[in-house]
Design a protein around this motif. Sequence first.
Motif, PDB file in Angstrom:
ATOM      1  N   GLY A  71       3.719   8.217 -12.796  1.00  0.00           N
ATOM      2  CA  GLY A  71       2.656   7.253 -14.016  1.00  0.00           C
ATOM      3  C   GLY A  71       3.483   6.201 -14.719  1.00  0.00           C
ATOM      4  N   GLN A  72       3.176   4.913 -13.887  1.00  0.00           N
ATOM      5  CA  GLN A  72       2.873   3.646 -13.895  1.00  0.00           C
ATOM      6  C   GLN A  72       1.921   2.695 -14.349  1.00  0.00           C
ATOM      7  N   HIS A  73       2.395   0.988 -15.297  1.00  0.00           N
ATOM      8  CA  HIS A  73       1.044   0.181 -14.939  1.00  0.00           C
ATOM      9  C   HIS A  73       1.551  -0.071 -13.741  1.00  0.00           C
ATOM     10  N   ARG A  74       0.704  -0.615 -13.129  1.00  0.00           N
ATOM     11  CA  ARG A  74       0.365  -1.363 -11.389  1.00  0.00           C
ATOM     12  C   ARG A  74       0.039  -2.687 -11.838  1.00  0.00           C
ATOM     13  N   PHE A  75       0.908  -4.128 -11.583  1.00  0.00           N
ATOM     14  CA  PHE A  75       0.759  -5.171 -11.782  1.00  0.00           C
ATOM     15  C   PHE A  75      -0.265  -5.447 -11.103  1.00  0.00           C
ATOM     16  N   PRO A  76      -0.546  -5.374  -9.757  1.00  0.00           N
ATOM     17  CA  PRO A  76      -1.467  -6.782  -8.712  1.00  0.00           C
ATOM     18  C   PRO A  76      -2.881  -5.675  -9.406  1.00  0.00           C
ATOM     19  N   ALA A  77      -3.191  -4.458  -8.885  1.00  0.00           N
ATOM     20  CA  ALA A  77      -4.630  -3.984 -10.042  1.00  0.00           C
ATOM     21  C   ALA A  77      -4.395  -3.917 -11.638  1.00  0.00           C
ATOM     22  N   GLU A  86       7.247   7.096  -5.365  1.00  0.00           N
ATOM     23  CA  GLU A  86       7.247   6.157  -3.568  1.00  0.00           C
ATOM     24  C   GLU A  86       8.050   5.100  -3.658  1.00  0.00           C
ATOM     25  N   GLY A  87       8.953   4.170  -3.058  1.00  0.00           N
ATOM     26  CA  GLY A  87      10.097   3.238  -3.177  1.00  0.00           C
ATOM     27  C   GLY A  87       9.765   2.299  -2.072  1.00  0.00           C
ATOM     28  N   GLY A  88      10.708   1.598  -1.439  1.00  0.00           N
ATOM     29  CA  GLY A  88      11.422   0.409  -0.336  1.00  0.00           C
ATOM     30  C   GLY A  88      13.028   0.572   0.038  1.00  0.00           C
ATOM     31  N   GLY A  89      12.680   1.017   1.488  1.00  0.00           N
ATOM     32  CA  GLY A  89      14.441   1.000   1.672  1.00  0.00           C
ATOM     33  C   GLY A  89      14.181  -0.146   2.677  1.00  0.00           C
ATOM     34  N   PRO A  90      15.557  -0.929   2.971  1.00  0.00           N
ATOM     35  CA  PRO A  90      15.308  -1.774   4.544  1.00  0.00           C
ATOM     36  C   PRO A  90      14.466  -1.282   5.299  1.00  0.00           C
ATOM     37  N   LEU A  91      13.863  -2.414   6.483  1.00  0.00           N
ATOM     38  CA  LEU A  91      13.660  -2.189   7.761  1.00  0.00           C
ATOM     39  C   LEU A  91      14.681  -1.537   8.929  1.00  0.00           C
ATOM     40  N   PRO A 103      13.623  10.138  -5.313  1.00  0.00           N
ATOM     41  CA  PRO A 103      13.315  11.283  -6.599  1.00  0.00           C
ATOM     42  C   PRO A 103      13.787  11.990  -7.153  1.00  0.00           C
ATOM     43  N   ALA A 104      15.116  11.359  -7.064  1.00  0.00           N
ATOM     44  CA  ALA A 104      16.438  11.667  -7.854  1.00  0.00           C
ATOM     45  C   ALA A 104      16.163  10.050  -9.295  1.00  0.00           C
ATOM     46  N   GLU A 105      15.910   8.714  -8.504  1.00  0.00           N
ATOM     47  CA  GLU A 105      16.012   7.848  -9.635  1.00  0.00           C
ATOM     48  C   GLU A 105      14.558   8.107 -10.600  1.00  0.00           C
ATOM     49  N   GLU A 106      13.140   8.749  -9.561  1.00  0.00           N
ATOM     50  CA  GLU A 106      12.258   8.226 -10.535  1.00  0.00           C
ATOM     51  C   GLU A 106      11.568   9.841 -10.839  1.00  0.00           C
ATOM     52  N   THR A 107      12.444  11.197 -10.434  1.00  0.00           N
ATOM     53  CA  THR A 107      11.945  12.151 -10.881  1.00  0.00           C
ATOM     54  C   THR A 107      13.600  13.427 -11.218  1.00  0.00           C
ATOM     55  N   HIS A 146      21.078   8.291 -11.986  1.00  0.00           N
ATOM     56  CA  HIS A 146      20.132   8.013 -11.592  1.00  0.00           C
ATOM     57  C   HIS A 146      19.315   7.269 -12.078  1.00  0.00           C
ATOM     58  N   HIS A 147      18.945   5.945 -11.934  1.00  0.00           N
ATOM     59  CA  HIS A 147      17.833   5.425 -12.931  1.00  0.00           C
ATOM     60  C   HIS A 147      16.774   4.481 -12.479  1.00  0.00           C
ATOM     61  N   ALA A 148      16.309   4.186 -12.556  1.00  0.00           N
ATOM     62  CA  ALA A 148      15.044   3.814 -12.020  1.00  0.00           C
ATOM     63  C   ALA A 148      15.395   2.440 -12.301  1.00  0.00           C
ATOM     64  N   ASP A 149      14.753   1.648 -11.438  1.00  0.00           N
ATOM     65  CA  ASP A 149      14.454  -0.262 -11.197  1.00  0.00           C
ATOM     66  C   ASP A 149      14.514  -0.815 -12.800  1.00  0.00           C
ATOM     67  N   GLU A 150      14.869  -1.440 -13.384  1.00  0.00           N
ATOM     68  CA  GLU A 150      14.671  -2.260 -14.175  1.00  0.00           C
ATOM     69  C   GLU A 150      13.744  -2.727 -15.002  1.00  0.00           C
ATOM     70  N   THR A 151      12.333  -2.805 -14.067  1.00  0.00           N
ATOM     71  CA  THR A 151      11.828  -3.230 -14.286  1.00  0.00           C
ATOM     72  C   THR A 151      10.681  -2.290 -14.631  1.00  0.00           C
ATOM     73  N   GLU A 152      10.650  -0.807 -13.821  1.00  0.00           N
ATOM     74  CA  GLU A 152      10.065   0.436 -14.479  1.00  0.00           C
ATOM     75  C   GLU A 152       9.859   1.061 -15.703  1.00  0.00           C
ATOM     76  N   ASP A 153       8.647   1.646 -16.007  1.00  0.00           N
ATOM     77  CA  ASP A 153       8.704   1.723 -17.104  1.00  0.00           C
ATOM     78  C   ASP A 153       8.321   3.693 -17.113  1.00  0.00           C
ATOM     79  N   LEU A 154       8.083   4.452 -16.686  1.00  0.00           N
ATOM     80  CA  LEU A 154       8.181   5.475 -15.784  1.00  0.00           C
ATOM     81  C   LEU A 154       7.915   6.748 -16.418  1.00  0.00           C
ATOM     82  N   ALA A 155       6.619   7.444 -16.480  1.00  0.00           N
ATOM     83  CA  ALA A 155       6.513   8.597 -16.842  1.00  0.00           C
ATOM     84  C   ALA A 155       6.014   9.584 -16.079  1.00  0.00           C
ATOM     85  N   ARG A 156       6.259  11.335 -16.125  1.00  0.00           N
ATOM     86  CA  ARG A 156       6.573  12.213 -15.496  1.00  0.00           C
ATOM     87  C   ARG A 156       5.189  13.272 -15.674  1.00  0.00           C
ATOM     88  N   VAL A 157       5.092  13.863 -14.539  1.00  0.00           N
ATOM     89  CA  VAL A 157       4.347  15.133 -15.060  1.00  0.00           C
ATOM     90  C   VAL A 157       3.753  16.209 -13.517  1.00  0.00           C
TER      91      VAL A 157
END
Length: 204
Positions: A71-77, A86-91, A103-107, A146-157
């Motif tokens: 769970g996290q707050h999303r800026f666009p919506a 979820e995340g992203g990786g170089p093309l 999963p390691a970073e977020e959970t 493992h740590h989430a991104d510095e802008t992410e304040d995550l909850a997990r369930v």
Amino acid sequence: MSGKPAWLRSHGAPWVRGAARPIYDNPWISVTEYAATAPTGNPATYGLVSYKNLAVAILPLFDDGTTILVGQHRFPAGDYSWEIPEGGGPLDRDPLESARREPAEETGLQAADWREILQAQLSNSVSDERAIGYLATGLSPAEGSHHADETEDLARVRVPFREALDAAVVGELQDVLTVAMLFKAYHMAREGHLAPALARAILG
């Protein structure tokens, strides 16, 4: 795909890109305005959002038929969203390598088994963003730090798969990759494309 039905073939003329004008650029996206010709032959101005990373989505499934949502707050919506990791990786990087990190970073989990189950185009009328989704099983606590991104304040369930699927059905989960991955896993379980014990567990 071999032996695909005839209706899947393309038809008509494609879009034609003309002169390009850069509008915006940052480390994650760029925006370009094109003088274009539409499939109808009419001139058009087209704004394209190009992504510099491939989106990766991971559906972690425990043997008991539960999964992990983040769970996290999303800026666009401007709202709060429960999603699979979820995340992203170089093309130019193997997407599985990028997926293994999320999963390691977020959970705090790692997976022994990975299976690609989804390829998707996200908002393909305005962007070229692509996504790959993986089913992750054989879960255990991740090794190392493992740590989430510095802008992410995550909850997990940790919730039953069917509970997450039902939440997607009624619109309480709206992240498109989360919804798509839950339905794909459900389809695979119903069609016999998952290990029988795991299928029974997530079908409930």
